[in-house]
Design a protein around this motif. Structure first.
Motif, PDB file in Angstrom:
ATOM      1  N   LEU A  46       0.850  -1.171  -0.124  1.00 47.04           N
ATOM      2  CA  LEU A  46       0.042   0.138   0.021  1.00 47.04           C
ATOM      3  C   LEU A  46       0.919   0.907  -0.025  1.00 47.04           C
ATOM      4  N   THR A  48       1.495   5.422   0.114  1.00 43.47           N
ATOM      5  CA  THR A  48       1.011   6.557   0.404  1.00 43.47           C
ATOM      6  C   THR A  48       1.849   7.646   0.235  1.00 43.47           C
ATOM      7  N   ASP A  66      -4.267   7.266  -0.496  1.00 45.79           N
ATOM      8  CA  ASP A  66      -4.392   5.846  -0.655  1.00 45.79           C
ATOM      9  C   ASP A  66      -4.377   5.581  -2.234  1.00 45.79           C
ATOM     10  N   GLN A  68      -3.622   3.139  -4.083  1.00 43.82           N
ATOM     11  CA  GLN A  68      -4.216   1.906  -4.753  1.00 43.82           C
ATOM     12  C   GLN A  68      -5.961   2.117  -4.631  1.00 43.82           C
ATOM     13  N   ALA A  69      -6.601   2.591  -3.634  1.00 43.78           N
ATOM     14  CA  ALA A  69      -7.787   2.810  -3.676  1.00 43.78           C
ATOM     15  C   ALA A  69      -8.190   4.002  -4.872  1.00 43.78           C
ATOM     16  N   VAL A  70      -7.492   4.912  -4.933  1.00 39.79           N
ATOM     17  CA  VAL A  70      -7.742   5.856  -5.979  1.00 39.79           C
ATOM     18  C   VAL A  70      -7.794   5.072  -7.410  1.00 39.79           C
ATOM     19  N   LYS A  72      -8.245   1.699  -8.190  1.00 38.37           N
ATOM     20  CA  LYS A  72      -9.453   1.127  -7.904  1.00 38.37           C
ATOM     21  C   LYS A  72     -10.632   1.941  -8.332  1.00 38.37           C
ATOM     22  N   ARG A  73     -10.877   3.112  -7.878  1.00 42.67           N
ATOM     23  CA  ARG A  73     -11.933   3.755  -8.034  1.00 42.67           C
ATOM     24  C   ARG A  73     -12.161   4.158  -9.532  1.00 42.67           C
ATOM     25  N   ASP A 147     -18.530   9.538  -7.304  1.00 43.76           N
ATOM     26  CA  ASP A 147     -17.536   8.774  -6.839  1.00 43.76           C
ATOM     27  C   ASP A 147     -17.335   7.531  -7.819  1.00 43.76           C
ATOM     28  N   THR A 164     -18.060  -3.520  -9.162  1.00 42.23           N
ATOM     29  CA  THR A 164     -17.130  -3.965  -7.961  1.00 42.23           C
ATOM     30  C   THR A 164     -16.419  -5.160  -8.620  1.00 42.23           C
TER      31      THR A 164
END
Length: 231
Positions: A46, A48, A66, A68-70, A72-73, A147, A164
């Motif tokens: 992960l 940052t 984050d 990886q979260a960005v 993924k989104r 989002d 998802t």
């Protein structure tokens, strides 16, 4: 309805009312035509990011990002295409929403040589939502992106769609106690694939030409207190 692909691999289509009704749409294929096993991937760390900001001679850090979260989104987000529709999906399915709210989900798999095989699309159209004789939704929704997902404002009901890893999640949210009396009924028209029947997991559809199909998962009712019940 149930939204994300699996190797029962039916992409699942999921749905929700909040009062919320949650359904899932996932993809599936014939056992003898399943995707060949893929080598395991090493877990990625992960990451940052911190940006330093000078303030009165002292460096201050911004909140961590984050990455990886960005990523993924962005991967799962709906995007406009040239025809005016909004499209998204994952490696095992694509989803497409027309300006009138019609939804199309197409399953995919890869054969033993790594070639992509596409199944026939499952077409879904929300026809009406009513309580007893009282209509709760209009026919032409107002669509906006939030989002990475979609909000389809149908008047008294907001339909939400989100891609998802497990499939497309579809939910219907009531923001107030619905008027009228009697049963609350949601009508959705399905076409494009053969209906293969229902199990405790949901309703199953398949393309006879490729064996690929989709499972419209069992719905979950979520009341205003957050309590969940299978429908």
């Amino acid at each position: 309805m149930d939204h994300r692909p699996r190797q029962d691999s039916t992409p699942t289509l999921a749905s929700m009312l909040v009062l919320a009704l949650t359904l899932t749409l996932s993809a599936c294929s014939r056992p003898d035509e399943s995707t060949p096993a893929q080598p395991a991937r090493a877990a990625r760390p992960l990451f940052t990011s911190h940006a330093g900001i000078a303030n009165a001679g002292r460096a201050q850090l911004s909140p961590p990002v984050d990455l990886q979260a960005v990523i993924k989104r962005i991967h799962f987000a709906f995007r406009p295409d040239k025809g005016g529709a909004l499209v998204g999906g994952h490696s095992t399915y694509t989803s497409r929403v027309e300006p009138n709210g019609a939804l199309t989900v197409r399953p995919y798999r890869h054969d033993a040589r790594g070639r992509e095989v596409a199944g026939a699309p499952l077409r879904l159209q929300t026809l009406s939502i009513h309580r007893g004789a009282t209509q709760l939704s209009g026919r032409q929704p107002r669509i906006r992106t939030v989002d990475g997902g979609l909000f389809l404002d149908r008047g008294g009901v907001v339909e939400q769609l989100r891609n998802t890893e497990d499939g497309l999640e579809q939910s219907f949210r009531l923001l107030a106690r619905p008027p009228g009396a009697g049963a609350l009924t949601l009508r959705i028209r399905a076409g494009g694939q053969d209906y293969r029947g229902a199990t405790e997991l949901g309703h199953h559809f398949a393309d006879p030409a490729t064996g690929l199909g989709l499972r419209y998962g069992a719905a979950t009712w979520i009341d205003a207190r957050g309590e969940r019940s299978r429908v």
